[in-house]
Write a protein that holds these residues in place. Structure first.
Motif, PDB file in Angstrom:
ATOM      1  N   SER A 131       1.002  -0.617   0.382  1.00  0.00           N
ATOM      2  CA  SER A 131       0.007   0.220  -0.205  1.00  0.00           C
ATOM      3  C   SER A 131       0.547   1.277   0.209  1.00  0.00           C
ATOM      4  CB  SER A 131      -0.865   0.310   1.079  1.00  0.00           C
ATOM      5  OG  SER A 131      -0.201   0.119   2.543  1.00  0.00           O
ATOM      6  N   ALA A 132       0.471   2.398  -0.571  1.00  0.00           N
ATOM      7  CA  ALA A 132       1.405   3.032  -0.557  1.00  0.00           C
ATOM      8  C   ALA A 132       1.567   4.225   0.613  1.00  0.00           C
ATOM      9  CB  ALA A 132       0.224   4.230  -1.554  1.00  0.00           C
ATOM     10  N   GLU A 133       0.837   4.176   0.812  1.00  0.00           N
ATOM     11  CA  GLU A 133       1.224   4.738   2.888  1.00  0.00           C
ATOM     12  C   GLU A 133       2.140   3.675   3.633  1.00  0.00           C
ATOM     13  OE1 GLU A 133      -2.648   4.507   5.331  1.00  0.00           O
ATOM     14  OE2 GLU A 133      -2.749   2.302   4.848  1.00  0.00           O
ATOM     15  N   VAL A 134       2.729   2.850   3.494  1.00  0.00           N
ATOM     16  CA  VAL A 134       3.748   1.466   4.026  1.00  0.00           C
ATOM     17  C   VAL A 134       4.593   1.996   3.401  1.00  0.00           C
ATOM     18  CG1 VAL A 134       4.447  -0.665   4.229  1.00  0.00           C
ATOM     19  CG2 VAL A 134       2.571   0.068   4.918  1.00  0.00           C
ATOM     20  N   ALA A 135       4.454   2.173   1.465  1.00  0.00           N
ATOM     21  CA  ALA A 135       5.789   2.700   0.627  1.00  0.00           C
ATOM     22  C   ALA A 135       6.875   3.449   1.040  1.00  0.00           C
ATOM     23  CB  ALA A 135       5.581   2.449  -0.789  1.00  0.00           C
ATOM     24  N   ASN A 136       6.318   4.585   2.183  1.00  0.00           N
ATOM     25  CA  ASN A 136       6.270   5.673   2.155  1.00  0.00           C
ATOM     26  C   ASN A 136       7.274   6.007   3.613  1.00  0.00           C
ATOM     27  OD1 ASN A 136       5.675   7.254   0.168  1.00  0.00           O
ATOM     28  ND2 ASN A 136       3.913   7.239   0.554  1.00  0.00           N
ATOM     29  N   ASP A 137       6.719   4.685   4.390  1.00  0.00           N
ATOM     30  CA  ASP A 137       7.155   4.676   6.148  1.00  0.00           C
ATOM     31  C   ASP A 137       8.086   3.866   5.852  1.00  0.00           C
ATOM     32  OD1 ASP A 137       7.458   4.184   9.214  1.00  0.00           O
ATOM     33  OD2 ASP A 137       5.439   3.361   9.112  1.00  0.00           O
ATOM     34  N   GLU A 138       9.938   4.355   6.134  1.00  0.00           N
ATOM     35  CA  GLU A 138      10.503   4.263   5.643  1.00  0.00           C
ATOM     36  C   GLU A 138      11.146   2.957   6.659  1.00  0.00           C
ATOM     37  OE1 GLU A 138      13.675   6.080   3.852  1.00  0.00           O
ATOM     38  OE2 GLU A 138      12.575   6.575   1.953  1.00  0.00           O
ATOM     39  N   ALA A 139      10.337   3.321   8.167  1.00  0.00           N
ATOM     40  CA  ALA A 139      10.777   3.348   9.253  1.00  0.00           C
ATOM     41  C   ALA A 139      10.548   1.661   9.899  1.00  0.00           C
ATOM     42  CB  ALA A 139      10.019   3.560  10.359  1.00  0.00           C
ATOM     43  N   ARG A 140       9.315   1.178   8.720  1.00  0.00           N
ATOM     44  CA  ARG A 140       8.758  -0.038   8.831  1.00  0.00           C
ATOM     45  C   ARG A 140       8.713  -0.640   8.338  1.00  0.00           C
ATOM     46  NH1 ARG A 140       5.478  -0.740  13.072  1.00  0.00           N
ATOM     47  NH2 ARG A 140       5.270   0.816  14.423  1.00  0.00           N
ATOM     48  N   TRP A 141       9.162  -0.159   6.364  1.00  0.00           N
ATOM     49  CA  TRP A 141       9.324  -1.009   5.407  1.00  0.00           C
ATOM     50  C   TRP A 141       9.872  -0.227   4.646  1.00  0.00           C
ATOM     51  CZ3 TRP A 141       7.422  -5.340   3.365  1.00  0.00           C
ATOM     52  CH2 TRP A 141       8.148  -5.580   1.556  1.00  0.00           C
ATOM     53  N   SER A 142      11.623  -1.416   3.933  1.00  0.00           N
ATOM     54  CA  SER A 142      12.068  -0.279   3.622  1.00  0.00           C
ATOM     55  C   SER A 142      13.021  -1.299   2.819  1.00  0.00           C
ATOM     56  CB  SER A 142      13.366   1.179   3.922  1.00  0.00           C
ATOM     57  OG  SER A 142      14.221  -0.085   5.756  1.00  0.00           O
ATOM     58  N   GLY A 143      14.564  -1.486   1.552  1.00  0.00           N
ATOM     59  CA  GLY A 143      15.123  -1.818   0.936  1.00  0.00           C
ATOM     60  C   GLY A 143      14.539  -2.825   0.204  1.00  0.00           C
ATOM     61  N   LEU A 144      12.920  -3.225   0.356  1.00  0.00           N
ATOM     62  CA  LEU A 144      12.442  -5.148  -0.057  1.00  0.00           C
ATOM     63  C   LEU A 144      11.801  -3.963  -1.285  1.00  0.00           C
ATOM     64  CD1 LEU A 144      10.811  -5.965   3.297  1.00  0.00           C
ATOM     65  CD2 LEU A 144      12.943  -6.874   1.458  1.00  0.00           C
ATOM     66  N   PRO A 145      11.237  -5.236  -1.753  1.00  0.00           N
ATOM     67  CA  PRO A 145      10.581  -4.653  -3.707  1.00  0.00           C
ATOM     68  C   PRO A 145       9.552  -4.964  -3.490  1.00  0.00           C
ATOM     69  CG  PRO A 145      11.459  -6.628  -3.505  1.00  0.00           C
ATOM     70  CD  PRO A 145      12.000  -6.392  -2.245  1.00  0.00           C
ATOM     71  N   GLY A 146       8.913  -4.261  -4.362  1.00  0.00           N
ATOM     72  CA  GLY A 146       7.209  -4.341  -5.085  1.00  0.00           C
ATOM     73  C   GLY A 146       6.216  -3.108  -5.298  1.00  0.00           C
ATOM     74  N   ARG A 147       4.915  -3.806  -6.234  1.00  0.00           N
ATOM     75  CA  ARG A 147       4.419  -3.092  -6.922  1.00  0.00           C
ATOM     76  C   ARG A 147       3.548  -2.092  -5.495  1.00  0.00           C
ATOM     77  NH1 ARG A 147      -1.211  -3.643  -9.466  1.00  0.00           N
ATOM     78  NH2 ARG A 147      -0.735  -6.342  -9.034  1.00  0.00           N
ATOM     79  N   VAL A 148       4.004  -0.265  -6.028  1.00  0.00           N
ATOM     80  CA  VAL A 148       3.164  -0.097  -5.153  1.00  0.00           C
ATOM     81  C   VAL A 148       1.657   0.552  -5.869  1.00  0.00           C
ATOM     82  CG1 VAL A 148       2.302   2.481  -3.821  1.00  0.00           C
ATOM     83  CG2 VAL A 148       4.966   1.054  -4.346  1.00  0.00           C
ATOM     84  N   VAL A 149       0.311   0.040  -4.386  1.00  0.00           N
ATOM     85  CA  VAL A 149      -0.809   0.270  -4.742  1.00  0.00           C
ATOM     86  C   VAL A 149      -2.011   0.884  -4.089  1.00  0.00           C
ATOM     87  CG1 VAL A 149      -3.594  -0.768  -5.188  1.00  0.00           C
ATOM     88  CG2 VAL A 149      -0.728  -2.223  -5.996  1.00  0.00           C
ATOM     89  N   GLY A 150      -3.259   1.873  -4.487  1.00  0.00           N
ATOM     90  CA  GLY A 150      -3.119   2.860  -2.934  1.00  0.00           C
ATOM     91  C   GLY A 150      -3.984   1.990  -2.091  1.00  0.00           C
ATOM     92  N   ARG A 151      -4.576   2.043  -0.692  1.00  0.00           N
ATOM     93  CA  ARG A 151      -4.782   1.592  -0.097  1.00  0.00           C
ATOM     94  C   ARG A 151      -6.817   1.164  -1.036  1.00  0.00           C
ATOM     95  NH1 ARG A 151      -5.478   3.664   5.840  1.00  0.00           N
ATOM     96  NH2 ARG A 151      -7.704   4.506   4.057  1.00  0.00           N
ATOM     97  N   ALA A 152      -7.393   1.636  -1.248  1.00  0.00           N
ATOM     98  CA  ALA A 152      -8.455   1.395  -1.222  1.00  0.00           C
ATOM     99  C   ALA A 152      -8.572   0.526  -2.957  1.00  0.00           C
ATOM    100  CB  ALA A 152      -9.307   2.239  -1.895  1.00  0.00           C
ATOM    101  N   GLN A 153      -7.434   0.592  -3.574  1.00  0.00           N
ATOM    102  CA  GLN A 153      -6.959  -0.456  -5.103  1.00  0.00           C
ATOM    103  C   GLN A 153      -6.380  -2.062  -4.788  1.00  0.00           C
ATOM    104  OE1 GLN A 153      -5.786   3.008  -5.415  1.00  0.00           O
ATOM    105  NE2 GLN A 153      -8.583   2.815  -5.790  1.00  0.00           N
ATOM    106  N   LEU A 154      -5.955  -2.082  -3.366  1.00  0.00           N
ATOM    107  CA  LEU A 154      -5.225  -3.288  -2.487  1.00  0.00           C
ATOM    108  C   LEU A 154      -6.280  -4.999  -2.957  1.00  0.00           C
ATOM    109  CD1 LEU A 154      -3.481  -2.840   0.341  1.00  0.00           C
ATOM    110  CD2 LEU A 154      -2.713  -4.010  -1.761  1.00  0.00           C
TER     111      LEU A 154
END
Length: 588
Positions: free
Chosen positions: A28-51
């Protein structure tokens, strides 16, 4: 097996160096911008409503979903097509967490889903500069685990380079750790009580020589009662397995980091480098910590700072030194890669005595008397007091004459657990006349103070020389496993140690070392101190008794068993014993 495969697929998608599977990871986009909890890992960023829609589109190709919240749309998609791993970085309601735990609960199902969270963090940091130590440079960076994010951040800072940083420690992490991409990395950090599954014990045993390099601190270890099927027994058993090389470690990130670095060269000599020469102020801080915690520092290994531990943070070095000393001691007793069974000199069991023990179990009630219990124990090679069962004062005196004075007398009753409190024990009885008086007094005390108790007679037993008293035995857990336990009996309470059956020689020796390390000083400083091999042999006999009897036994409680001074004709003697077995109506 399917759950294991799906978790491996999730790991491969997350750590694939080519990132060819990045589209199977939805973030989700909000997690992708939270480097404290998610960083250095791949993934397709999707808006939370579209998950939810994105998960349905991926179908069985979906391996990981990372989100702060699970809205109704995403929950429906998860129920229909669960990913291999859901990472929940937000809190989540109890109802939601219960729903997620139930998703794909069957580990053999292709729909099995693992959960990391709530309040999860998964980070793959950039490689840090190599450390100066040659032994450190040759080690892959460890994996850091913690119960929550703040502690994970502090642990990461203390360790420096890490391969992965994970919070909270999941109960399924051992499945990732056997994957070839992670198998060479040590694990350092904290394991909360809810993650203490029995599978951790199997993982530790499979590590063999590398087990000594893991530094894992159990948090919230329950104080389980030593009774069959007590809640928390399995968790306590796993916690003690995590600590079996070091004993309990002070839960501070700097302490863990120092201890892990010191494990690089356990058997070699360590000399401080030029940049590690301790300053006078650091030495003064270390010495003050030693004065402030005298019981912590009372062992010979705490007389001066260990050169394997840098004094840049003196208090952390002080707190890491005792578990490091315990680790060295146990590595010396059980060197990795060597089978210590030859050190224990176990004698072959007598088939006739075992057969007699089986007959006693088959004819006894659910709770065996002390006399019956000792017949069973003797049949399996466990030393017990020389004693006889009397039903009259004159009979007690006759038995005492044969055993030899002084003797001890105690009531024989399955209903009396605390005989001293009702006056059902007499010690140091010196002659026949005193034996008759003691017999009459015990009978009168039981009739007056425990009138409902069944009194079968009085046991006349030899008096045993002073020694170190322990409580040890085995009991059945709620899962059906057997936990072998032992603890030192002392004025200051000590924690019983538990180990999962079956035991091998290494398990027994490490457990014995752990139990005896709690013995009061000056014990274990002299040639006459308790020998861990003696206790290890006793533990192996107890384990053999449980394995021989299958699922019959619920509890074997030796309380106390006394370790005797070396040179005595016996190494130990069981003073009191209680065996509880399943009712015969259950078909055993």
């Amino acid at each position: 097996m399917e759950a294991h495969v799906r978790l491996s697929e999730a790991l491969e998608a997350l750590l694939d160096p080519k990132r060819s599977l990045a589209d199977t990871i939805l973030v989700s986009a909000e997690v992708a911008n939270d480097e404290a909890r998610w960083s250095g890992l791949p993934g397709r960023v999707v808006g939370r409503a579209q998950l939810g829609r994105a998960l349905r589109e991926l179908g069985e190709r979906a391996r990981v979903v990372v989100t702060r919240e699970v809205d109704p749309s995403l929950l429906r998609a998860i129920l229909d097509q669960p990913p291999a791993l859901l990472i929940l970085t937000g809190a989540g309601s109890p109802e939601l967490l219960a729903d997620l735990e139930r998703v794909g609960k069957d580990p053999g199902s292709r729909r099995a889903m693992a959960l990391l969270g709530p309040n999860a963090a998964l980070r793959r940091p950039e490689p840090a500069p190599a450390r100066a130590s040659a032994s450190e440079e040759s080690r892959p960076p460890p994996i850091a685990v913690a119960a929550e994010l703040d502690e994970l951040v502090r642990l990461h800072e203390a360790l420096g380079a890490v391969a992965l940083a994970i919070a909270p420690t999941p109960p399924w992490l051992h499945r990732w750790l056997v994957h070839p991409w992670l198998a060479a990395h040590d694990l350092v950090g904290y394991v909360p009580a809810e993650a203490l599954s029995l599978a951790w014990i199997d993982w530790l045993r499979a590590l063999e020589e590398r087990e000594t390099k893991q530094v894992l601190i159990p948090l919230g270890t329950p104080e389980a009662a030593l009774e069959p099927r007590s809640p928390g027994l399995e968790q306590a058993m796993v916690a003690h397995a995590l600590e079996r090389w070091t004993g309990p470690v002070y839960p501070a990130p700097r302490v863990l980091a120092l201890l892990h670095r010191a494990t690089a060269n356990l058997l070699g000599d360590h000399e401080r480098g030029p940049d590690e020469t301790p300053q006078a102020a650091d030495l003064a801080m270390w010495q003050q910590a030693r004065r402030a915690l005298p019981h912590f520092a009372e062992t010979l290994a705490m007389a001066r700072p260990d050169p394997a531990l840098t004094l840049r943070i003196p208090t952390a070095a002080f707190l890491a030194q005792r578990p490091l000393a315990q680790l060295r001691r146990r590595v010396d007793v059980c060197p990795p890669g060597r089978d210590p069974s030859g050190d224990l000199d176990l004698e072959a069991r007598n088939p006739e005595m075992i057969a007699r023990a089986d007959v006693v179990l088959e004819s006894a009630t659910e709770v065996l008397s002390d006399q019956e219990s000792k017949v069973v124990l003797r049949g399996h090679g466990i030393e017990v007091t020389r004693q006889a069962f009397a039903t009259s004062a004159s009979g007690a005196a006759s038995f005492a004459d044969k055993i030899g004075y002084p003797v001890a007398l105690k009531a024989l009753s399955p209903d009396l657990r605390r005989k001293r409190e009702v006056g059902a024990i007499e010690l140091d009885v010196a002659n026949a006349a005193a034996t008759k008086r003691a017999y009459a007094q015990i009978v009168a005390n039981v009739e007056e103070r425990a009138p409902m108790a069944r009194l079968d007679g009085v046991v006349v037993a030899e008096m045993i020389d002073p020694g170190l008293d322990l409580r040890c035995g085995g009991l059945r857990t709620r899962s059906g496993d057997v936990a072998i336990f032992a603890q030192v009996q002392h004025e200051l309470p000590t924690e019983p140690l538990l180990a999962r059956s079956p035991l091998d020689a290494r398990d027994a020796l490490l457990m014995a070392e752990g139990v005896l390390s709690a013995a009061p000083l000056p014990a274990r400083r002299r040639a006459s101190d308790p020998d861990a091999r003696v206790l290890a042999r006793l533990l192996l006999h107890l384990d053999s008794l449980f394995r021989h009897t299958g699922e019959r036994l619920l509890l074997v409680d030796l309380d106390p068993v006394r370790l005797l001074t070396p040179g005595d004709d016996r190494e130990y003697v069981t003073l009191d014993a209680r065996i509880v077995q399943r009712p015969h109506l259950e078909g055993l």
